[in-house]
Design a protein around this motif. Sequence first.
Motif: not given
Length: 141
Positions: A13, A17-18, A20-21
Motif C-alpha cells: 500500500a 501510494r507513493r 501514485a502520488r
Amino acid sequence: MDDKALIGTGCVALNLRRAARVVTRKYEEASRPWKLTSFQFSLLMALTDSPGAPQSALAKGFGMDLSTMNRNVQPMVKRGLVLVTPDPKDQRVKRMTLTDEGAALFELAFPAWANVQRQFLETLGEDEWPAMRAALKTLRD
C-alpha cells in the motif's frame, strides 16, 4: 518474509501510494495549463475512444462508484466539455459524450500528456511497464 519486512519499504500500500502520488503529480502538472485534473483528462480520452459510453461503464473502468463518477463529471458538464444524456431506450442509463469544446481541449492537452507518458515509459524501460501493468491488473482483478 517475516512480518516486520512487510512494513515500511516492503508495504504494498505504501509503495503504490507513493508511486501514485508521483505519477499523478506529473500528469496534473502537464494538464494544468488547460485547467484539467488528470482524471478529467483521462475521461476526455475515454470519451474520445468511446463516445456515448454509459456513465456506469465508465465509472467501472475508472474503478469508482457511480456517485463518485457523477461528482467528478459535474464540473466538466458545467464547463461545457461533456454532455450527460439519458439513453433514448432506457432513461435510467446516462450516456456521456464530448462536446466540440471538450474534443478541442483534449486535442490541445494531448501532446503534454503524451510527453509525460513517454517520460515515464523511458524511465521504466521497455520491458518494465508491460510487467508492471500486468501486476497492477492482477491487483485490480
